[in-house]
Design an enzyme around this catalytic site. Sequence first.
Site, short mmCIF file in Angstrom:
data_model
loop_
_atom_site.label_atom_id
_atom_site.label_comp_id
_atom_site.label_asym_id
_atom_site.label_seq_id
_atom_site.Cartn_x
_atom_site.Cartn_y
_atom_site.Cartn_z
N ASP A 15 0.81 -1.22 0.00
CA ASP A 15 0.00 0.00 0.00
C ASP A 15 0.85 1.27 0.00
OD1 ASP A 15 -1.96 -1.91 0.25
OD2 ASP A 15 -3.08 -0.83 1.77
N ARG A 95 0.15 5.07 17.27
CA ARG A 95 -0.18 6.03 16.21
C ARG A 95 0.08 7.48 16.58
NH1 ARG A 95 0.89 1.85 13.68
NH2 ARG A 95 -0.73 0.79 12.48
N ASP A 124 -7.05 3.85 12.29
CA ASP A 124 -5.76 4.55 12.21
C ASP A 124 -5.87 5.91 11.53
OD1 ASP A 124 -4.31 2.71 13.60
OD2 ASP A 124 -3.57 1.65 11.84
N SER A 180 -3.34 -9.16 7.35
CA SER A 180 -2.40 -8.06 7.55
C SER A 180 -1.85 -8.13 8.97
CB SER A 180 -3.09 -6.71 7.33
OG SER A 180 -4.07 -6.48 8.32
#
Length: 412
Positions: A15, A95, A124, A180
Amino acid sequence: MAKEKIVLAYSGGLDTSVILKWLKETYDAEIIAFTADIGQKDELDGLEEKALATGASKVYIDDLRDEFAQDFIYPMFQSGALYEGQYLLGTSIARPLIAKRMVDIARAEGATAIAHGATGKGNDQVRFELTAAALAPEIQVIAPWRSEEFRNQFPGRAEMIAYAEKHGIPVQASAAKPYSMDRNLLHISFESGMLEDPWFDPSADANKGMYVLSVSPEDAPDQAEYVELQFEQGDCVAINGEQLSPLQVMEKLNELGGKHGIGRVDMVENRFVGMKSRGVYETPGGTILFTAHRKMESLTMDRDVMHLRDSLISKYATLVYNGFWFAPERLALQALVTESQRNVSGTVRLKLYKGNVIGAGVKSPVSLYNPDIATMEADPTQAYDQADATGFIHLNALRLKVSTGVEQSAKR
């Protein structure tokens, strides 16, 4: 004229590799790739070369592990935060640190925007952008996955792989790992792919290869292992008598917990954006630390202070999960949490055995437990007169008796 600069949160996966090239073409801008080293280990190998080959004008790979452990993991663990009773917030807490550093780089480089590869369905995106809004409202945030142009060009992974091949972007994308994975110092999370079926059992023998940090409890040693954690004002400062930094504590506990199959969680959680999602987590060191900290508090924290702090755990955990780490209400809660930890000091002994963290003793120089008062034998201090409990019970029973009497009268 100099081109505009965009700072991209870059992992090197499919990505963000495609996004790097797409941003450069779409915005005709310089792309500065940024990767935070927060404990991904060998996942960072070769990232700088790959980012430059993909078109980045500059690459930052910053070691933030010490800051992550000391300024993010430790304060959060002082709060006892646990999202929906199970999740130790491993991805959530990382994050705001990543976004904070992106803002720092953007300002240092004179960039006008930051960008991320989070999808429009996940948490996120919210965490990155709320952090940016709190710290640098003047900086634009670009979220390609929310762009109709990007989604039209890349409706699926096949189109992204084809784009990468066309532009000579080296990517590893296969069906070998149909899920993932996100790793940092606190945990590893797994989601999507085969895990989107909540009936799928990742703990089955055939799926053992998915896990990275821990052995399965069935394969853990048959002999239990004891470990002692020393705390000072709510923070673990030593393991088995060895003084360690917060980073070293996390690394050591991850090793011990993984060895004994500790810290696996499989849950369906409620995302901030409104949907339920299934996540599988490995948090071996965090699970040990969480248990030890709670046991230390049980001996040293005042009852009503503990109950007040506990009443705010759900709120605190939700703020972290939803991305409000730098919000004023989280900072205010943290001040209360920090004050509550002043006397949380001493040593906790735990027994690690086949996925379990078992209490095996706790002691403290500031213990609030007095065996002379708590004893079932004669109280040598005479601090507690058992006869006083009669009036205590009568007073607390008064409203119950009145309420019941009213109800009985109404039925007559």
